[in-house]
Design a protein around this motif. Structure first.
Motif, PDB file in Angstrom:
ATOM      1  N   ILE A  45      31.108 -11.181   5.982  1.00 39.62           N
ATOM      2  CA  ILE A  45      31.163  -9.965   6.702  1.00 39.62           C
ATOM      3  C   ILE A  45      32.427  -9.975   7.636  1.00 39.62           C
ATOM      4  O   ILE A  45      33.298  -9.116   7.892  1.00 39.62           O
ATOM      5  CB  ILE A  45      29.994  -9.511   7.498  1.00 39.62           C
ATOM      6  N   ILE A  46      32.512 -11.226   8.539  1.00 40.15           N
ATOM      7  CA  ILE A  46      33.749 -11.564   9.154  1.00 40.15           C
ATOM      8  C   ILE A  46      35.023 -11.455   8.334  1.00 40.15           C
ATOM      9  O   ILE A  46      36.001 -10.766   8.807  1.00 40.15           O
ATOM     10  CB  ILE A  46      33.538 -12.871   9.941  1.00 40.15           C
ATOM     11  N   LYS A  47      34.911 -11.904   7.135  1.00 43.05           N
ATOM     12  CA  LYS A  47      36.140 -11.895   6.152  1.00 43.05           C
ATOM     13  C   LYS A  47      36.445 -10.527   5.844  1.00 43.05           C
ATOM     14  O   LYS A  47      37.666 -10.025   5.686  1.00 43.05           O
ATOM     15  CB  LYS A  47      36.093 -12.834   4.868  1.00 43.05           C
ATOM     16  N   TYR A  48      35.474  -9.746   5.818  1.00 42.24           N
ATOM     17  CA  TYR A  48      35.601  -8.240   5.089  1.00 42.24           C
ATOM     18  C   TYR A  48      36.265  -7.493   6.250  1.00 42.24           C
ATOM     19  O   TYR A  48      37.293  -6.837   6.003  1.00 42.24           O
ATOM     20  CB  TYR A  48      34.423  -7.843   4.762  1.00 42.24           C
ATOM     21  N   TRP A  49      35.856  -8.235   7.570  1.00 40.72           N
ATOM     22  CA  TRP A  49      36.652  -7.250   8.693  1.00 40.72           C
ATOM     23  C   TRP A  49      37.951  -7.651   8.967  1.00 40.72           C
ATOM     24  O   TRP A  49      38.735  -6.759   9.465  1.00 40.72           O
ATOM     25  CB  TRP A  49      35.645  -7.738  10.005  1.00 40.72           C
ATOM     26  N   GLU A  50      38.210  -8.733   8.352  1.00 40.09           N
ATOM     27  CA  GLU A  50      39.597  -9.242   8.357  1.00 40.09           C
ATOM     28  C   GLU A  50      40.566  -8.749   7.197  1.00 40.09           C
ATOM     29  O   GLU A  50      41.739  -8.892   7.228  1.00 40.09           O
ATOM     30  CB  GLU A  50      39.692 -10.747   8.339  1.00 40.09           C
ATOM     31  N   GLY A  51      39.853  -7.878   6.261  1.00 40.21           N
ATOM     32  CA  GLY A  51      40.580  -7.140   5.350  1.00 40.21           C
ATOM     33  C   GLY A  51      40.702  -7.832   4.009  1.00 40.21           C
ATOM     34  O   GLY A  51      41.109  -7.246   2.905  1.00 40.21           O
ATOM     35  N   PHE A  52      39.616  -8.731   3.701  1.00 37.75           N
ATOM     36  CA  PHE A  52      39.419  -9.233   2.216  1.00 37.75           C
ATOM     37  C   PHE A  52      38.568  -8.231   1.486  1.00 37.75           C
ATOM     38  O   PHE A  52      37.332  -7.803   1.916  1.00 37.75           O
ATOM     39  CB  PHE A  52      39.085 -10.511   2.249  1.00 37.75           C
ATOM     40  N   ASP A  53      38.734  -8.030   0.357  1.00 40.23           N
ATOM     41  CA  ASP A  53      37.891  -7.281  -0.584  1.00 40.23           C
ATOM     42  C   ASP A  53      36.778  -7.909  -1.272  1.00 40.23           C
ATOM     43  O   ASP A  53      35.995  -7.390  -1.731  1.00 40.23           O
ATOM     44  CB  ASP A  53      38.685  -6.469  -1.471  1.00 40.23           C
ATOM     45  N   ILE A  54      37.331  -9.121  -1.435  1.00 39.35           N
ATOM     46  CA  ILE A  54      36.180 -10.190  -2.326  1.00 39.35           C
ATOM     47  C   ILE A  54      36.200 -11.492  -1.280  1.00 39.35           C
ATOM     48  O   ILE A  54      37.180 -12.169  -1.186  1.00 39.35           O
ATOM     49  CB  ILE A  54      36.866 -10.298  -3.838  1.00 39.35           C
ATOM     50  N   VAL A  55      35.089 -11.719  -1.239  1.00 40.02           N
ATOM     51  CA  VAL A  55      34.753 -13.190  -0.693  1.00 40.02           C
ATOM     52  C   VAL A  55      34.006 -14.064  -1.530  1.00 40.02           C
ATOM     53  O   VAL A  55      32.730 -13.690  -1.767  1.00 40.02           O
ATOM     54  CB  VAL A  55      34.265 -13.063   0.698  1.00 40.02           C
ATOM     55  N   LEU A  60      31.020 -11.405  -1.769  1.00 41.73           N
ATOM     56  CA  LEU A  60      31.032 -10.236  -1.283  1.00 41.73           C
ATOM     57  C   LEU A  60      32.157  -9.303  -2.039  1.00 41.73           C
ATOM     58  O   LEU A  60      33.019  -9.982  -2.171  1.00 41.73           O
ATOM     59  CB  LEU A  60      31.371 -10.222   0.276  1.00 41.73           C
ATOM     60  N   MET A  61      31.695  -8.024  -2.198  1.00 39.11           N
ATOM     61  CA  MET A  61      32.822  -7.176  -2.927  1.00 39.11           C
ATOM     62  C   MET A  61      32.675  -5.796  -2.171  1.00 39.11           C
ATOM     63  O   MET A  61      31.839  -5.238  -1.584  1.00 39.11           O
ATOM     64  CB  MET A  61      32.408  -7.016  -4.355  1.00 39.11           C
ATOM     65  N   SER A  62      33.994  -5.508  -1.802  1.00 41.61           N
ATOM     66  CA  SER A  62      34.139  -4.265  -1.307  1.00 41.61           C
ATOM     67  C   SER A  62      33.875  -2.924  -2.133  1.00 41.61           C
ATOM     68  O   SER A  62      33.995  -3.300  -3.473  1.00 41.61           O
ATOM     69  CB  SER A  62      35.613  -3.847  -0.483  1.00 41.61           C
ATOM     70  N   ARG A  63      33.826  -1.807  -1.581  1.00 40.95           N
ATOM     71  CA  ARG A  63      33.519  -0.616  -2.590  1.00 40.95           C
ATOM     72  C   ARG A  63      34.648  -0.205  -3.341  1.00 40.95           C
ATOM     73  O   ARG A  63      34.350  -0.130  -4.735  1.00 40.95           O
ATOM     74  CB  ARG A  63      33.374   0.841  -1.541  1.00 40.95           C
ATOM     75  N   ARG A  64      36.011  -0.637  -3.096  1.00 43.64           N
ATOM     76  CA  ARG A  64      36.727  -0.365  -4.210  1.00 43.64           C
ATOM     77  C   ARG A  64      37.070  -1.626  -5.130  1.00 43.64           C
ATOM     78  O   ARG A  64      37.521  -1.258  -6.410  1.00 43.64           O
ATOM     79  CB  ARG A  64      38.349  -0.177  -3.562  1.00 43.64           C
ATOM     80  N   ALA A  65      36.636  -2.673  -5.048  1.00 40.97           N
ATOM     81  CA  ALA A  65      36.465  -3.770  -5.909  1.00 40.97           C
ATOM     82  C   ALA A  65      35.413  -3.524  -6.775  1.00 40.97           C
ATOM     83  O   ALA A  65      35.489  -3.564  -7.983  1.00 40.97           O
ATOM     84  CB  ALA A  65      36.144  -5.025  -5.207  1.00 40.97           C
ATOM     85  N   LEU A  66      34.364  -2.918  -6.269  1.00 39.26           N
ATOM     86  CA  LEU A  66      33.084  -2.493  -7.303  1.00 39.26           C
ATOM     87  C   LEU A  66      33.471  -1.558  -8.130  1.00 39.26           C
ATOM     88  O   LEU A  66      33.309  -1.351  -9.358  1.00 39.26           O
ATOM     89  CB  LEU A  66      32.000  -2.162  -6.287  1.00 39.26           C
ATOM     90  N   ASP A  91      29.873   0.359   1.700  1.00 38.60           N
ATOM     91  CA  ASP A  91      31.129  -0.020   1.892  1.00 38.60           C
ATOM     92  C   ASP A  91      31.344  -1.384   1.512  1.00 38.60           C
ATOM     93  O   ASP A  91      32.406  -1.688   1.242  1.00 38.60           O
ATOM     94  CB  ASP A  91      31.465   0.041   3.578  1.00 38.60           C
ATOM     95  N   CYS A  92      30.286  -2.452   1.529  1.00 41.68           N
ATOM     96  CA  CYS A  92      30.496  -3.763   0.824  1.00 41.68           C
ATOM     97  C   CYS A  92      29.166  -4.024   0.266  1.00 41.68           C
ATOM     98  O   CYS A  92      28.258  -3.728   0.866  1.00 41.68           O
ATOM     99  CB  CYS A  92      31.282  -4.799   2.003  1.00 41.68           C
ATOM    100  N   VAL A  93      29.168  -5.062  -0.702  1.00 41.61           N
ATOM    101  CA  VAL A  93      28.283  -5.530  -1.078  1.00 41.61           C
ATOM    102  C   VAL A  93      28.078  -7.094  -1.419  1.00 41.61           C
ATOM    103  O   VAL A  93      29.103  -7.476  -1.877  1.00 41.61           O
ATOM    104  CB  VAL A  93      27.811  -4.911  -2.547  1.00 41.61           C
ATOM    105  N   ILE A  94      26.913  -7.513  -1.237  1.00 41.79           N
ATOM    106  CA  ILE A  94      26.766  -9.216  -1.105  1.00 41.79           C
ATOM    107  C   ILE A  94      25.709  -9.285  -2.436  1.00 41.79           C
ATOM    108  O   ILE A  94      24.758  -8.750  -2.382  1.00 41.79           O
ATOM    109  CB  ILE A  94      26.485  -9.750   0.172  1.00 41.79           C
ATOM    110  N   SER A  95      25.933 -10.157  -3.111  1.00 38.34           N
ATOM    111  CA  SER A  95      25.011 -10.705  -4.455  1.00 38.34           C
ATOM    112  C   SER A  95      24.809 -12.134  -3.897  1.00 38.34           C
ATOM    113  O   SER A  95      25.581 -12.926  -3.663  1.00 38.34           O
ATOM    114  CB  SER A  95      25.718 -10.533  -5.683  1.00 38.34           C
ATOM    115  N   ILE A  96      23.535 -12.254  -4.186  1.00 39.12           N
ATOM    116  CA  ILE A  96      22.893 -13.567  -3.908  1.00 39.12           C
ATOM    117  C   ILE A  96      21.401 -13.706  -4.640  1.00 39.12           C
ATOM    118  O   ILE A  96      20.752 -12.729  -4.719  1.00 39.12           O
ATOM    119  CB  ILE A  96      22.531 -13.735  -2.346  1.00 39.12           C
ATOM    120  N   ASP A  97      21.180 -14.928  -5.078  1.00 39.80           N
ATOM    121  CA  ASP A  97      20.006 -15.132  -5.952  1.00 39.80           C
ATOM    122  C   ASP A  97      18.846 -15.309  -4.975  1.00 39.80           C
ATOM    123  O   ASP A  97      18.780 -15.633  -4.034  1.00 39.80           O
ATOM    124  CB  ASP A  97      20.158 -16.613  -6.816  1.00 39.80           C
TER     125      ASP A  97
END
Length: 329
Positions: free
Chosen positions: A117-127, A168-174, A97-103
């Motif tokens: 993740i909290i921002k994603y719960w608040e409705g943001f597609d990209i953090v 972080l990116m949501s599925r629809r952003a991806l 449902d969401c993906v986080i990229s990190i080195d």
């Protein structure tokens, strides 16, 4: 909203020295988020081995057998950080449902993941993970990085200041990102173009846990040039302006020389001739170089070659198995 399935994508290239610690710390983050019921139990860590020459892939295989949260993808050779990251994002998109990229170097603050993740719960597609400061950088790196961001902004390229690839990116952003099938990848410039609801999380960047940076000065300059030429035609227009300015100056100098010749004051000047030749020659070579950079990118785009090749995919295999088990239950 249902509890989201999260995948953390970690591109790896010769990360043998830091891998075990990275896997340990990120596993702890996932377990804590699952305990708080912020993410689903199917959430995973996805390490993407970008053709490493050390034991990185062997370590991924070993840890995946011990730790059910760890999976991996092995690319057939080294394709570069951006393509390895894209390979992980596209693989994770189908099951997450969401993906986080990190080195993998642990310089990005993994505790910020919870805020993502909290921002994603608040409705943001990209953090976007944004560095609070660059106090840990050398003076040279800090000055060049800030200069690069200012240059890109003046060229009209919408970059997030002090943001790299920690996001972080949501599925629809991806899914929207997957429509951008260009060969010359500059994800920091592409992601802001998606236009979904976004926000930022500030964090303090740490020193690298172990190993050496995979972005020496040469690669950093090449990366910056890719960013400029992939998103802006300003350099080409600048060359046109310089050419027009040179034409005006040359015309003025020619008119002056003609008048002097008519008045009988002309003398042969070796210095002025040599300076003119070197100046014009340098401008021409620089102009041809810039134009060649754009032509080279066109050459890469029109061939439509695959941007990466996956040799082994433990992630999809494990996620499919989990789906079948849930169906039987």
């Amino acid at each position: 909203m249902e509890t989201p399935v999260l995948t953390i994508v970690v591109p790896c290239y010769n990360e043998e020295e830091v891998f075990l610690e990275t896997a340990k710390q990120l596993t702890g983050v996932l377990q804590q988020l699952q305990k708080e019921k912020l993410i689903a139990s199917e959430s995973k860590l996805l390490f993407v081995d970008d053709g490493s020459r050390d034991r990185t892939w062997e370590l991924i295989l070993e840890e995946s057998e011990k730790n059910p949260l760890i999976t991996g993808i092995k690319l057939s050779r080294n394709f570069g950080h951006q393509r390895a990251l894209l390979a992980g994002l596209q693989a994770a998109m189908e099951y997450s449902d969401c993906v986080i990229s990190i080195d993998a170097d642990l310089q990005d603050d993994i505790q910020a993941i919870r805020e993502f993740i909290i921002k994603y719960w608040e409705g943001f597609d990209i953090v976007y993970g944004v560095r609070r400061s660059r106090s840990t950088d050398t003076w040279f790196k800090r000055a060049t990085a800030q200069g690069f961001y200012r240059l890109m902004q003046k060229m009209g390229i919408a970059l997030i200041y002090n943001h790299a690839d920690f996001r972080l990116m949501s599925r629809r952003a991806l899914q929207e990102l997957s429509r951008y099938d260009e060969a010359n990848l500059f994800l920091r410039g592409i992601v802001p173009l998606l236009g979904f609801r976004s926000t930022q999380v500030l964090y303090d960047r740490k020193e690298r846990f172990a190993g050496e940076s995979k972005y020496p000065l040469k690669k950093m300059l090449a990366f910056a040039l890719d960013g400029v030429t992939s998103f802006s035609v300003v350099p080409i227009r600048f060359i046109t302006f310089v050419g027009f300015l040179s034409f005006l100056l040359s015309s003025s100098a020619g008119l002056y020389a003609f008048i002097v010749k008519l008045l009988g004051y002309a003398e042969s000047g070796w210095t002025s001739i040599m300076i003119s030749i070197w100046l014009i020659g340098g401008l021409l070579l620089m102009s041809v170089g810039f134009i060649g950079e754009y032509i080279g990118k066109i050459y890469q785009e029109v061939k439509r070659r695959p941007r990466f090749t996956i040799e082994e995919n433990l992630y999809s295999l494990r996620m499919k198995t989990n789906q079948k088990e849930r169906i039987h239950l």
